[in-house]
Motif scaffolding. Structure first.
Motif, PDB file in Angstrom:
ATOM      1  N   TRP A 631       0.805  -1.230   0.000  1.00  0.00           N
ATOM      2  CA  TRP A 631       0.000   0.000   0.000  1.00  0.00           C
ATOM      3  C   TRP A 631       0.834   1.275   0.000  1.00  0.00           C
ATOM      4  O   TRP A 631       0.359   2.330   0.417  1.00  0.00           O
ATOM      5  CB  TRP A 631      -0.970  -0.025   1.187  1.00  0.00           C
ATOM      6  CG  TRP A 631      -1.945  -1.127   1.005  1.00  0.00           C
ATOM      7  CD1 TRP A 631      -2.045  -2.280   1.732  1.00  0.00           C
ATOM      8  CD2 TRP A 631      -2.919  -1.229  -0.031  1.00  0.00           C
ATOM      9  NE1 TRP A 631      -3.031  -3.085   1.217  1.00  0.00           N
ATOM     10  CE2 TRP A 631      -3.580  -2.470   0.137  1.00  0.00           C
ATOM     11  CE3 TRP A 631      -3.298  -0.399  -1.078  1.00  0.00           C
ATOM     12  CZ2 TRP A 631      -4.594  -2.892  -0.715  1.00  0.00           C
ATOM     13  CZ3 TRP A 631      -4.303  -0.814  -1.929  1.00  0.00           C
ATOM     14  CH2 TRP A 631      -4.945  -2.053  -1.740  1.00  0.00           C
ATOM     15  N   ARG A 632       2.044   1.196  -0.516  1.00  0.00           N
ATOM     16  CA  ARG A 632       2.835   2.412  -0.705  1.00  0.00           C
ATOM     17  C   ARG A 632       2.132   3.285  -1.738  1.00  0.00           C
ATOM     18  O   ARG A 632       2.098   2.955  -2.920  1.00  0.00           O
ATOM     19  CB  ARG A 632       4.228   2.040  -1.204  1.00  0.00           C
ATOM     20  CG  ARG A 632       5.071   1.342  -0.162  1.00  0.00           C
ATOM     21  CD  ARG A 632       6.432   0.985  -0.718  1.00  0.00           C
ATOM     22  NE  ARG A 632       7.381   0.705   0.357  1.00  0.00           N
ATOM     23  CZ  ARG A 632       8.660   0.426   0.180  1.00  0.00           C
ATOM     24  NH1 ARG A 632       9.153   0.390  -1.054  1.00  0.00           N
ATOM     25  NH2 ARG A 632       9.440   0.188   1.205  1.00  0.00           N
ATOM     26  N   THR A 633       1.596   4.390  -1.304  1.00  0.00           N
ATOM     27  CA  THR A 633       0.771   5.207  -2.201  1.00  0.00           C
ATOM     28  C   THR A 633       0.902   6.678  -1.839  1.00  0.00           C
ATOM     29  O   THR A 633       1.000   7.032  -0.668  1.00  0.00           O
ATOM     30  CB  THR A 633      -0.723   4.807  -2.073  1.00  0.00           C
ATOM     31  OG1 THR A 633      -0.853   3.393  -2.136  1.00  0.00           O
ATOM     32  CG2 THR A 633      -1.539   5.436  -3.187  1.00  0.00           C
ATOM     33  N   LYS A 634       0.880   7.500  -2.862  1.00  0.00           N
ATOM     34  CA  LYS A 634       0.893   8.951  -2.664  1.00  0.00           C
ATOM     35  C   LYS A 634      -0.122   9.571  -3.620  1.00  0.00           C
ATOM     36  O   LYS A 634      -0.214   9.153  -4.779  1.00  0.00           O
ATOM     37  CB  LYS A 634       2.298   9.513  -2.934  1.00  0.00           C
ATOM     38  CG  LYS A 634       2.574  10.871  -2.305  1.00  0.00           C
ATOM     39  CD  LYS A 634       4.073  11.179  -2.383  1.00  0.00           C
ATOM     40  CE  LYS A 634       4.451  12.372  -1.531  1.00  0.00           C
ATOM     41  NZ  LYS A 634       5.923  12.588  -1.539  1.00  0.00           N
ATOM     42  N   TYR A 635      -0.885  10.550  -3.140  1.00  0.00           N
ATOM     43  CA  TYR A 635      -1.966  11.146  -3.925  1.00  0.00           C
ATOM     44  C   TYR A 635      -1.766  12.652  -4.091  1.00  0.00           C
ATOM     45  O   TYR A 635      -1.254  13.322  -3.197  1.00  0.00           O
ATOM     46  CB  TYR A 635      -3.322  10.968  -3.211  1.00  0.00           C
ATOM     47  CG  TYR A 635      -3.778   9.557  -3.015  1.00  0.00           C
ATOM     48  CD1 TYR A 635      -4.670   8.953  -3.894  1.00  0.00           C
ATOM     49  CD2 TYR A 635      -3.366   8.820  -1.903  1.00  0.00           C
ATOM     50  CE1 TYR A 635      -5.127   7.664  -3.699  1.00  0.00           C
ATOM     51  CE2 TYR A 635      -3.814   7.522  -1.694  1.00  0.00           C
ATOM     52  CZ  TYR A 635      -4.688   6.956  -2.594  1.00  0.00           C
ATOM     53  OH  TYR A 635      -5.137   5.680  -2.382  1.00  0.00           O
TER      54      TYR A 635
END
Length: 688
Positions: A631-635
């Protein structure tokens, strides 16, 4: 409504699968070090961790903090994470396949190679598209301009539906929810140019700027088409959409699948939903012979039908004109492409730049000819051994789920027996379809980009229409092999994992088993559990929408799921905007269930032996770290707002927090009272 509209309201996609775990014995530290996984020395990117963060305060930050801190979202993306990494890889691989087809000489006319190559090359031929201008769309725009009465409007609606346009009264064949042996025609809401009804609500201040820019976008599209009085006409179209939105069901309401089944005799349509020339519309769509339809959102259809009679015909014509332009924009000259992106990409998603044309071309080609491309993709990138390993892993997770069902304390014995029977009848689909789609009736002409797209839409609509009256084809897939995702289909009691998701970080045959169980194992459990979430549970072992739980079971289950709603509703990814616990309930239940099942499956795989310490981490620590790493995520803020409003999935960087409900996580990382994620034992939610 689109063919998958109802499925999206109850079935989930978001996670994925890969290969062996189930049959693998515990590995020694030496064995693990002898291999070379994609990430780190045992499957975890240790350099991406931030060990200065206490796991009990922010588990996502602990596992992914350094990676996310350094991560820069590419200019052509609205967010970025592990799914995007694999999607980029899939695009690159698919590019090689479609470009080879486009460059090939002498492909037989009508062959799949010719269709793939010519569709892609036609989209990439910007010079020809610019030269043609709006000419390829002229016949369609002229037909809209020629509408003179309600019958003509209904006829135009039917033609637009066959072209894939999202309309206020949408219609499509799909498997019958209460009679899974047949296909029925469904009627549902649609027709908005912005993502959801709430965007039109003036009381919701956070969408004010978007509303203003949307009206400007509509005017810009009309101006590009050379139409006069563009601003006034755009305002009238916007006002019409606002009225359509007022009767729409909310996203949460539309999740209640049992409320979406409302059969209506065709001869009763005029009385129940006056304002539409139903006879003309049904004939135009191609379903005039049907005696009954299933209405999914009755009040929304009633409202839309009323508007078709009350609103000026000229406004409806402008509505169809601008939505025709928007729907065709990707295949029109550069000015239309850029204007469409300016709103849908920059405004709605905060994306600074458009994807390169080749990426858009690959995506367009696979959307239209996905299984033709998929054959070549699978042959090159998905070895048979990977499919065998994935099959074994799925069976291991099914066994874990079955054990939990057998020992479930809150479920009645009779319901429990039915649930286990349903689980035993699951059909896992791994990698690619057993029967490939037939594209022989789809015509592709080189140099006719828009014509190819329109014929593709009509081909797909007719393909689904032809199913009516025929046996259900359960071999069909809803995703291509190149798709980085997975889904559960309750109507067919199946879970589906395309080939492209079966790779690191979700699965790596060279990684430590604990990491794989935490990653792909959780994904498998996640998709399995969707058949028993708050909506999936409403389908029985044969995929029939039915009330097979006792009232007491429903009451006890609801009490548990209300806790899930409350826990997630406390998360605030953006200041002033929290997670919608009701909208995301199904996905959050699935995350909790998937993590629970995969953890048990991992420990069963150890066969009573202790897990080795690898890289200084225990087996349980590596399991939970493998889960969080996915779930490595950036928005971008606009994309995050869009997801919070419309998506049934909790934003990725909040999903690792589900670990706070498992006792084993507390023991693995020494989490203590007072830390931010700490929950007292009595407050830890256990559904399955």
């Amino acid at each position: 409504m689109s063919r998958h509209g109802i499925l999206l309201a109850l079935a989930a996609g978001a996670l994925v699968l890969s290969a062996p775990l189930a049959a693998r014995a515990p590995e020694t530290r030496a064995a693990v070090k002898a291999q070379k996984p994609t990430l780190g020395t045992f499957g975890i990117d240790l350099a991406g961790m931030d060990t200065a963060v206490a796991p009990g305060d922010d588990f996502n930050g602990y596992v992914n903090g350094q990676y996310v801190r350094k991560l820069e979202i590419p200019a052509d993306k609205a967010s970025f994470g592990m799914f995007h990494v694999l999607h980029d890889l899939s695009q690159e691989r698919t590019k090689g396949i479609v470009e080879a087809a486009a460059a090939a000489k002498g492909a037989r006319k009508g062959s799949e190679a010719q269709k793939v190559g010519d569709f892609y090359s036609s989209f990439m031929d910007e010079a020809t598209i610019e030269k043609k201008g709006l000419a390829p769309l002229k016949t369609h725009l002229d037909a809209i301009a020629a509408i003179k009465d309600p019958q003509g409007l209904a006829l135009a609606f039917g033609k637009a539906m066959r072209q894939g346009m999202d309309l206020p009264v949408g219609m499509s064949p799909m498997q019958d929810l209460k009679n899974p042996a047949i296909y029925s025609v469904y009627v549902g809401q649609g027709g908005l140019g912005m993502p959801d009804r709430d965007y039109y609500d003036v009381k919701i201040e956070k969408f004010k700027e978007i509303r203003t820019k949307y009206q400007a976008h509509l005017a810009a599209m009309l101006k590009l088409a050379g139409l006069p009085d563009a601003e006034a006409r755009a305002k009238a179209v916007y006002d019409l959409e606002t009225k359509i939105a007022a009767s729409h069901w909310t996203k949460v309401q539309s999740r209640q699948v049992d409320k979406l089944y409302n059969p209506c005799k065709v001869d009763e349509l005029d009385a129940k939903y006056p304002g539409v020339d139903w006879k003309t519309l049904l004939a135009s769509v191609g379903v005039a012979s049907q005696k009954e339809l299933v209405v999914t959102t009755p009040s929304a259809i009633e409202g839309a039908a009323r508007l078709m009679a009350s609103e000026p015909l000229a406004v409806w014509k402008d509505y169809l004109t601008v939505h025709t332009l928007k729907g065709a924009a990707a295949f029109l000259p550069k000015a239309f492409v850029e204007e469409n992106f300016a709103f849908n990409g920059k405004v709605l998603m905060g994306q600074p730049e458009m994807q390169p044309r080749w990426k858009r071309g690959v995506d367009m080609t696979t959307a239209v000819l996905g299984e033709a491309v998929g054959k070549l993709y699978v042959a090159k990138y998905f070895p048979p051994e990977a499919k065998k390993q994935a099959d074994a892993l799925v069976q291991n997770l099914i066994a874990a789920f079955d054990q939990h069902l057998a020992n479930l304390p809150w479920m009645d014995a009779k319901t429990k027996a039915e649930a286990r029977t349903k689980l035993a009848k699951f059909t896992p689909k791994i990698g690619y379809p057993s029967k490939w789609r037939d594209y022989s009736r789809f015509r592709v002409e080189r140099g006719d980009a828009l014509g190819n797209a329109m014929r593709a839409a009509d081909f797909e609509y007719q393909r689904n229409l032809d199913k009516i009256g025929k046996p259900i084809d359960r071999s069909e897939w809803g995703m291509t092999p190149m798709t980085v995702n997975a889904y559960a289909n309750p109507l067919w009691n199946e879970i589906v994992f395309p080939a492209a998701i079966l790779q690191a970080p979700f699965f790596d045959p060279k990684a430590d088993p604990a990491v794989n169980y935490g990653a792909i194992g959780v994904v498998i459990g996640h998709e399995l559990s969707h058949h028993f979430d708050d909506q999936g549970r409403k389908f029985d072992k044969d995929g029939k929408l039915s009330d097979w739980w006792t009232p007491e079971d429903v009451k006890r289950f609801t009490a548990l799921t209300e806790k899930v709603v409350k826990q997630y509703a406390d998360y605030e990814p953006l200041p002033g905007t929290k997670v919608n616990g009701e909208l995301t309930l199904g996905e959050n239940i699935a995350d909790l269930a998937g993590l629970t099942m995969a953890y048990d499956a991992y420990h069963r795989s150890l066969k009573g032996k202790p897990a080795p310490v690898v890289g200084g981490f225990t087996g349980d620590q590596r399991f939970f770290m493998g889960f969080a790493q996915v779930w490595r995520t950036k928005y971008r803020d606009a994309a995050l707002l869009n997801q919070l409003q419309n998506d049934p999935h909790t934003p990725g960087h909040f999903r690792p927090a589900v670990v706070r409900n498992l006792d084993a996580w507390y023991e693995a990382f020494g989490v203590k009272p007072g830390q931010k994620l700490y929950l007292a034992p009595a407050d830890r939610i256990k559904v399955w």
